[in-house]
Write a protein that holds these residues in place. Sequence first.
Motif, PDB file in Angstrom:
ATOM      1  N   THR A  44       0.825  -1.383   0.236  1.00 42.10           N
ATOM      2  CA  THR A  44      -0.256   0.439   0.412  1.00 42.10           C
ATOM      3  C   THR A  44       1.057   1.056  -0.057  1.00 42.10           C
ATOM      4  OG1 THR A  44      -1.512  -1.447   1.045  1.00 42.10           O
ATOM      5  CG2 THR A  44      -1.906   1.278   1.060  1.00 42.10           C
ATOM      6  N   GLY A  45       1.773   1.401   0.774  1.00 42.88           N
ATOM      7  CA  GLY A  45       3.306   2.357   0.878  1.00 42.88           C
ATOM      8  C   GLY A  45       3.413   2.797  -0.239  1.00 42.88           C
ATOM      9  N   LEU A  46       3.549   1.608  -1.290  1.00 49.07           N
ATOM     10  CA  LEU A  46       4.787   1.414  -2.950  1.00 49.07           C
ATOM     11  C   LEU A  46       3.330   2.130  -3.678  1.00 49.07           C
ATOM     12  CD1 LEU A  46       6.732  -1.781  -2.600  1.00 49.07           C
ATOM     13  CD2 LEU A  46       7.428   0.684  -2.442  1.00 49.07           C
ATOM     14  N   ILE A  47       2.210   2.043  -3.533  1.00 47.56           N
ATOM     15  CA  ILE A  47       1.307   2.514  -4.763  1.00 47.56           C
ATOM     16  C   ILE A  47       0.685   3.913  -4.417  1.00 47.56           C
ATOM     17  CG2 ILE A  47      -1.268   2.346  -4.546  1.00 47.56           C
ATOM     18  CD1 ILE A  47      -1.238  -0.567  -4.601  1.00 47.56           C
ATOM     19  N   ALA A  48       0.976   4.474  -2.912  1.00 48.02           N
ATOM     20  CA  ALA A  48       0.576   5.480  -2.514  1.00 48.02           C
ATOM     21  C   ALA A  48       1.893   6.519  -2.845  1.00 48.02           C
ATOM     22  CB  ALA A  48       0.828   6.300  -1.014  1.00 48.02           C
ATOM     23  N   ALA A  49       3.260   5.804  -2.638  1.00 44.30           N
ATOM     24  CA  ALA A  49       4.344   6.539  -3.365  1.00 44.30           C
ATOM     25  C   ALA A  49       4.182   6.406  -4.857  1.00 44.30           C
ATOM     26  CB  ALA A  49       5.680   6.129  -2.754  1.00 44.30           C
ATOM     27  N   SER A  50       4.026   5.621  -5.276  1.00 49.62           N
ATOM     28  CA  SER A  50       4.213   6.067  -6.618  1.00 49.62           C
ATOM     29  C   SER A  50       2.879   6.803  -6.952  1.00 49.62           C
ATOM     30  CB  SER A  50       3.458   4.191  -7.400  1.00 49.62           C
ATOM     31  OG  SER A  50       4.462   3.162  -7.038  1.00 49.62           O
ATOM     32  N   LEU A  51       2.311   6.526  -7.077  1.00 43.87           N
ATOM     33  CA  LEU A  51       0.708   7.875  -7.284  1.00 43.87           C
ATOM     34  C   LEU A  51       1.238   9.320  -7.065  1.00 43.87           C
ATOM     35  CD1 LEU A  51      -2.622   6.083  -6.282  1.00 43.87           C
ATOM     36  CD2 LEU A  51      -1.776   6.348  -8.889  1.00 43.87           C
ATOM     37  N   LEU A  52       1.876   9.494  -5.535  1.00 42.06           N
ATOM     38  CA  LEU A  52       2.230  10.746  -5.695  1.00 42.06           C
ATOM     39  C   LEU A  52       3.199  11.154  -6.011  1.00 42.06           C
ATOM     40  CD1 LEU A  52       2.208  13.203  -3.826  1.00 42.06           C
ATOM     41  CD2 LEU A  52       3.029  12.558  -2.067  1.00 42.06           C
ATOM     42  N   CYS A  53       4.235  10.159  -6.511  1.00 48.44           N
ATOM     43  CA  CYS A  53       5.229  10.477  -7.169  1.00 48.44           C
ATOM     44  C   CYS A  53       5.093  11.442  -8.927  1.00 48.44           C
ATOM     45  CB  CYS A  53       5.931   8.704  -7.404  1.00 48.44           C
ATOM     46  SG  CYS A  53       7.822   8.959  -8.776  1.00 48.44           S
ATOM     47  N   VAL A  54       4.153  10.392  -9.015  1.00 50.97           N
ATOM     48  CA  VAL A  54       4.190  10.916 -10.580  1.00 50.97           C
ATOM     49  C   VAL A  54       2.689  12.207 -10.548  1.00 50.97           C
ATOM     50  CG1 VAL A  54       5.222   8.459 -12.060  1.00 50.97           C
ATOM     51  CG2 VAL A  54       2.632   9.351 -11.564  1.00 50.97           C
ATOM     52  N   ASN A  55       2.275  12.788  -9.491  1.00 51.93           N
ATOM     53  CA  ASN A  55       1.212  13.061  -9.290  1.00 51.93           C
ATOM     54  C   ASN A  55       1.243  14.483 -10.659  1.00 51.93           C
ATOM     55  OD1 ASN A  55      -0.236  15.662  -8.045  1.00 51.93           O
ATOM     56  ND2 ASN A  55      -1.779  14.427  -8.508  1.00 51.93           N
ATOM     57  N   PHE A  56       0.777  15.029 -10.897  1.00 49.19           N
ATOM     58  CA  PHE A  56       1.382  16.533 -12.540  1.00 49.19           C
ATOM     59  C   PHE A  56       0.926  17.759 -11.222  1.00 49.19           C
ATOM     60  CE2 PHE A  56      -0.780  20.478 -12.980  1.00 49.19           C
ATOM     61  CZ  PHE A  56       0.662  20.847 -14.744  1.00 49.19           C
ATOM     62  N   PHE A  57       0.122  17.797 -10.120  1.00 49.08           N
ATOM     63  CA  PHE A  57      -0.124  18.660  -9.027  1.00 49.08           C
ATOM     64  C   PHE A  57       0.519  18.994  -7.841  1.00 49.08           C
ATOM     65  CE2 PHE A  57      -2.403  21.030  -5.941  1.00 49.08           C
ATOM     66  CZ  PHE A  57      -2.535  21.827  -6.209  1.00 49.08           C
ATOM     67  N   HIS A  58       1.504  17.821  -7.736  1.00 46.61           N
ATOM     68  CA  HIS A  58       2.367  17.849  -6.808  1.00 46.61           C
ATOM     69  C   HIS A  58       3.760  18.087  -7.060  1.00 46.61           C
ATOM     70  CE1 HIS A  58       5.268  15.833  -3.793  1.00 46.61           C
ATOM     71  NE2 HIS A  58       4.297  16.454  -2.400  1.00 46.61           N
ATOM     72  N   ILE A  59       3.918  17.553  -8.567  1.00 47.58           N
ATOM     73  CA  ILE A  59       5.594  17.865  -9.048  1.00 47.58           C
ATOM     74  C   ILE A  59       5.416  19.487  -9.478  1.00 47.58           C
ATOM     75  CG2 ILE A  59       6.176  17.683 -11.577  1.00 47.58           C
ATOM     76  CD1 ILE A  59       5.319  14.683 -11.464  1.00 47.58           C
ATOM     77  N   ASN A  60       3.912  19.921 -10.140  1.00 47.43           N
ATOM     78  CA  ASN A  60       4.056  21.362 -10.411  1.00 47.43           C
ATOM     79  C   ASN A  60       4.453  22.095  -9.032  1.00 47.43           C
ATOM     80  OD1 ASN A  60       3.556  23.978 -11.457  1.00 47.43           O
ATOM     81  ND2 ASN A  60       1.662  23.887 -10.748  1.00 47.43           N
ATOM     82  N   TYR A  61       3.664  22.056  -7.698  1.00 44.78           N
ATOM     83  CA  TYR A  61       4.430  22.625  -6.303  1.00 44.78           C
ATOM     84  C   TYR A  61       5.713  22.302  -5.890  1.00 44.78           C
ATOM     85  CZ  TYR A  61      -0.078  24.923  -6.453  1.00 44.78           C
ATOM     86  OH  TYR A  61      -1.106  25.895  -7.114  1.00 44.78           O
TER      87      TYR A  61
END
Length: 279
Positions: A114-131
């Motif tokens: 679950t931690g790996l899935i959560a990290a994967s999603l945040l890793c490539v999230n456009f919004f988070h990368i932008n900010y």
Amino acid sequence: MLKKIQFLILNNFFLFLILILASFLRLFNTDFQSLWDDEIVTMIESNPNISLRNAYHTYINYDNMPPLYFITLRCVFLIFGYTSLVLRCFSAIIGILSVFGIYKLGKELVNKNTGLIAASLLCVNFFHINYSQEGRPYSFLVLFTILSFLYYVKFLKTQKIKDILIYTLFSSLMIQGQFFALSIIIGQFLVFCFFYIQSKSLKKSFLIKGLLSATLLLISYIPAFPQLFKNYKIKSSWIETPKGNEFSQYLGNFFGDSEMILPIIYILIITFFIILSFE
């Protein structure tokens, strides 16, 4: 020592790959675009070449955020240099740490996968990368929100004084990132009360530790009071009055306004609530 490092890498191979990708996405072309208005304000408020008194005067008159981020950034500028690259890299590094933090939170809540899935999603999230490439307190807020919840969950499980104190520290840093973080504290407090009321096994020490945490958080927030009271007096803003479509706008921004991804997200949200209703 070498064998321990090899074991650590092999045992966390996918996590290392995620963190490498997260680092690339956040550090690549970090300083490609010039600073925009709010980032210029950040540079002025965190300028290490002016006195703390003048910096505080500038901050209190030209910003509406809590002060800790700007004080921390001032220290970073003193060490690494007063440049826009350092400003952006500071946010990027905090963003990378957030990816690792959400891995730890997912692992604590459910398991390592679950931690790996959560990290994967945040890793490539456009919004988070932008900010994570913007010189404002947003990535600062995300990191300490994640860490706050990590130790909040740990405390609910263990009720150890160590966990509630670490939670208090990270929550204090969280509410120093953005005033909206106060709503997160309120939500956590309501869950805390629910746990205490519903559980017959929790002792009074659980409640006392919670009150201790609340008291320490209030004390830590005192430096932000002048700005908070100043914001309270604001009668108009460039932010529009809510019109009822903020949820869809938020999701759109969060996922990069992708016409391909958004329908999938809506389907997943609806599926989640359907499953939840049968639990």
